[in-house]
Enzyme design. Structure first.
Site, PDB file in Angstrom:
ATOM      1  N   GLU A 294       0.917  -1.075   0.113  1.00 24.22           N
ATOM      2  CA  GLU A 294       0.014   0.002  -0.019  1.00 24.22           C
ATOM      3  C   GLU A 294       0.971   1.160   0.056  1.00 24.22           C
ATOM      4  O   GLU A 294       1.857   1.475   0.924  1.00 24.22           O
ATOM      5  CB  GLU A 294      -0.777   0.129   1.200  1.00 24.22           C
ATOM      6  CG  GLU A 294      -1.958  -1.200   1.170  1.00 24.22           C
ATOM      7  CD  GLU A 294      -2.796  -1.234  -0.110  1.00 24.22           C
ATOM      8  OE1 GLU A 294      -3.010  -0.109  -0.666  1.00 24.22           O
ATOM      9  OE2 GLU A 294      -3.305  -2.390  -0.454  1.00 24.22           O
ATOM     10  N   CYS A 328      -1.560   8.902   4.448  1.00 24.96           N
ATOM     11  CA  CYS A 328      -1.665   8.570   2.948  1.00 24.96           C
ATOM     12  C   CYS A 328      -2.879   8.799   2.354  1.00 24.96           C
ATOM     13  O   CYS A 328      -3.177   9.084   0.961  1.00 24.96           O
ATOM     14  CB  CYS A 328      -1.317   7.008   2.688  1.00 24.96           C
ATOM     15  SG  CYS A 328      -2.530   5.972   3.539  1.00 24.96           S
TER      16      CYS A 328
END
Ligand SMILES: NC(=O)c1ccc[n+]([C@@H]2O[C@H](COP(=O)([O-])OP(=O)(O)OC[C@H]3O[C@@H](n4cnc5c(N)ncnc54)[C@H](O)[C@@H]3O)[C@@H](O)[C@H]2O)c1
Ligand SMILES: N[C@@H](CCC=O)C(=O)O
Length: 546
Positions: A294, A328
């Site tokens: 990720e 993020c």
């Protein structure tokens, strides 16, 4: 041992508030003072033993007060990596032979320890080491990590009970959800203590042994997480922690025959480097390594002319500036119709300028500092460029100061050009680029702006639509289907909750193997189909042969 059992059903851990006078605030303040006073030596944990890495010393400091050293670590070397892989391989047979319920019990105990006696220790470590406020630490180091552990047990159990639904007469089919053959290499980012705790433990729960390489700037919380797991009963060698920058560790791990998987969260360039190295070494592995990553984002907020101005303003401020924009998922680009912009602009600027920033041990602050000097330099350069460029206007913030900590004021930059790099490059900090589109005399302007931004950035992690028009919501949801792995309607694009919004993105943002979900845990298993025939044939001829 093999009895049918049902682990406690998971529920999301409630967030504590840390309001003045609350018991949790008092305990947190005591822990902060205790941890701040200590200067620790963060050692590797290999086969359950603590040892110093053989490499150069690195300092772990408080980002908001970088003269304040929390401790030191010695970078891990090739030799350390070799020892850790040996320890992981040695521990593997006993760990995978251990009953699944025993492994679940260790993880559930870790969750309860964190919900109880460890909560403020890990929160305080996350505040000091990563410059999170009390609330941001609580939703990460406490609640999200507790949720990861409890929900993973639930999903793992589902996977194990997933068995063939058909059996021909006289046959019993079974699925053996084996762990992978070899070790998993978990590499974790600085920004979430929960992610750092989840990435090594998810494969471990499924019966794998792990080499864990935390981020040096998250090492204080990582070392405590390791201690917590040991207290919960994690056997020696199952998770081996190697502090440092990981460069030497990767030389060994990525070239090792027994590399069975990589569980990564961090930047896109680092992940692409790891993947490329695996590609170069592909013929040398015993089995094809599972690669789960990720990575970066350029997360968006798109407002429709029907947007509620207050909902939009709050989504922008919280989405872009909580934890200094270092999620993020943080909003870093916004597309606003002029008719709404004129209604929110002044208040948005005033609210942004009023955000308090400083030492996170002062609980009145909304924000702390960015993580290190590299992040600081990147933001300083981006803001300086914005101040020079004619098509960019710094509307709020724009000040940087690294004299005490790496402070970057929350910054809003308006761009007349939606094709500027501000809308495609990840800075990973408190900079929000805004493009205001004209919706007065141009029907279709909303649709055009959405079509432009849909794949302007290479990423596809999170995004939000703010609109009160149902048709516009439905159209945007469809048009932006592949532009975000987590899509929010009338909310900020941050703050996914385990069990509610499984998290992860596609395109350059990662493999989208949703953290804290069954699809992620499945990657750490290699199923074996078993067919047992009770009364096997004893004649090789078929009836049609007469
Ligand atoms: N998509 C998500 O779920 C998610 C979540 C959190 C963070 N992120 C991303 O992470 C980034 C910020 O985190 P970061 O600055 O820690 O990222 P980073 O890529 O700089 O570092 C991540 C980890 O990789 C390690 N590393 C770097 N090179 C390595 C190598 N060759 N071998 C082994 N380890 C190596 C680092 O030491 C660190 O532990 C941002 O891009 C952010 O978007 C993504
Ligand atoms: N899951 C977190 C982001 C994790 C990445 O940094 C969120 O949804 O805000």
């Amino acid at each position: 041992m093999d009895a049918i059992s049902f682990p406690p059903a998971p529920v999301n851990e409630p967030n504590l508030t840390y309001a003045p006078g609350s018991a949790e605030r008092e305990t947190l303040v005591v822990e902060l003072a205790r941890l701040e006073k200590k200067q620790q030596s963060f050692r590797a944990v290999i086969g359950g033993r603590r040892r110093n890495g053989g490499g150069a010393e690195m300092k772990v400091v408080q980002p908001h007060d970088h003269a304040h050293v929390l401790g030191t670590l010695k970078n891990s070397t090739v030799k350390d990596a070799e020892s850790a892989i040996k320890a992981a391989n040695d521990a593997a047979p006993a760990w995978r032979a251990m009953g699944f319920d025993e492994r679940c019990a260790i993880i559930l105990k870790a969750a309860d320890l964190l919900a109880g006696p460890w909560r403020q220790r890990l929160n305080a470590a996350t505040m000091l080491g990563q410059s999170k406020t009390a609330f941001q630490a609580e939703i990460d180091a406490a609640c999200e990590l507790i949720d990861f552990w409890r929900f993973n047990v639930h999903y793992a159990k589902q996977i194990l009970t997933d068995q063939p639904i058909a059996n021909s007469p006289g046959i019993w089919n079974r699925t053996d959800h084996r762990p992978l053959e070899g070790f998993v290499y978990a590499i974790t980012p600085f920004n979430f203590t929960a992610i750092a705790g989840n990435l090594p433990t998810a494969p471990a729960l499924m019966g794998n042994t792990v080499i864990w390489k935390p981020s040096p700037t998250q090492q204080l919380a990582a070392s405590l997480t390791m201690e917590l797991l040991e207290e919960a009963g994690m056997p020696p060698g199952v998770i081996n922690m190697l502090p440092g920058d990981g460069l030497e560790v990767s030389k060994v791990a990525l070239a090792h025959r027994d590399l069975a998987g990589i569980h990564f969260t961090g930047s896109t360039p680092t992940f692409q480097h790891l993947w490329a190295t695996v590609g170069q070494n592909i013929s040398g592995y015993r089995t094809y390594p599972r690669i789960v990553g990720e990575t970066g984002g350029k997360d968006f907020i798109v407002a429709h002319p029907s947007a509620d101005p207050d909902v939009l303003r709050v989504a922008m401020i919280r989405g872009a500036f909580e934890f200094q924009g270092q999620k993020c998922s943080a909003a870093s680009r916004a597309y606003i119709p002029r008719s709404v912009w004129v209604r929110i602009k002044d208040q948005l600027i005033a609210d942004t300028e009023a955000l308090t920033m400083g030492d996170v041990t002062d609980l009145t602050n909304f924000m702390g500092a960015v993580i290190d000097d590299r992040a600081f330099a990147k933001h300083k350069a981006a803001i300086a460029r914005a101040k020079r460029a004619k098509h960019l206007t710094v509307l709020a913030g724009g000040q940087v100061d690294d004299s005490v900590g790496w402070f970057v004021r929350p910054t809003i930059i308006e761009s007349s050009d939606p094709g500027d790099q501000m809308f495609s490059e990840e800075y990973f900090g408190p900079i929000l680029a805004v493009h205001v589109y004209d919706d007065s005399s141009m029907p279709g302007s909303f649709e055009r702006v959405v079509e432009q931004m849909e794949s302007f950035a290479p990423y596809a992690l999170t995004g939000a639509i703010i609109s009160q028009d149902r048709a516009a919501v439905a159209w945007a949801q469809e048009t932006l289907r592949f532009a975000a792995g987590n899509f929010y309607i009338n909310d900020k694009p941050t703050g996914a909750v385990v069990g509610q919004q499984p998290f992860g993105g596609g395109r350059a943002s990662g493999t989208n193997d949703k953290a804290g979900a069954a699809v992620n845990l499945l990657r750490w298993t290699s199923p074996r189909s078993i067919k047992e025939t009770f009364v096997p044939p004893t004649d090789h001829l078929y009836p049609h042969q007469g």
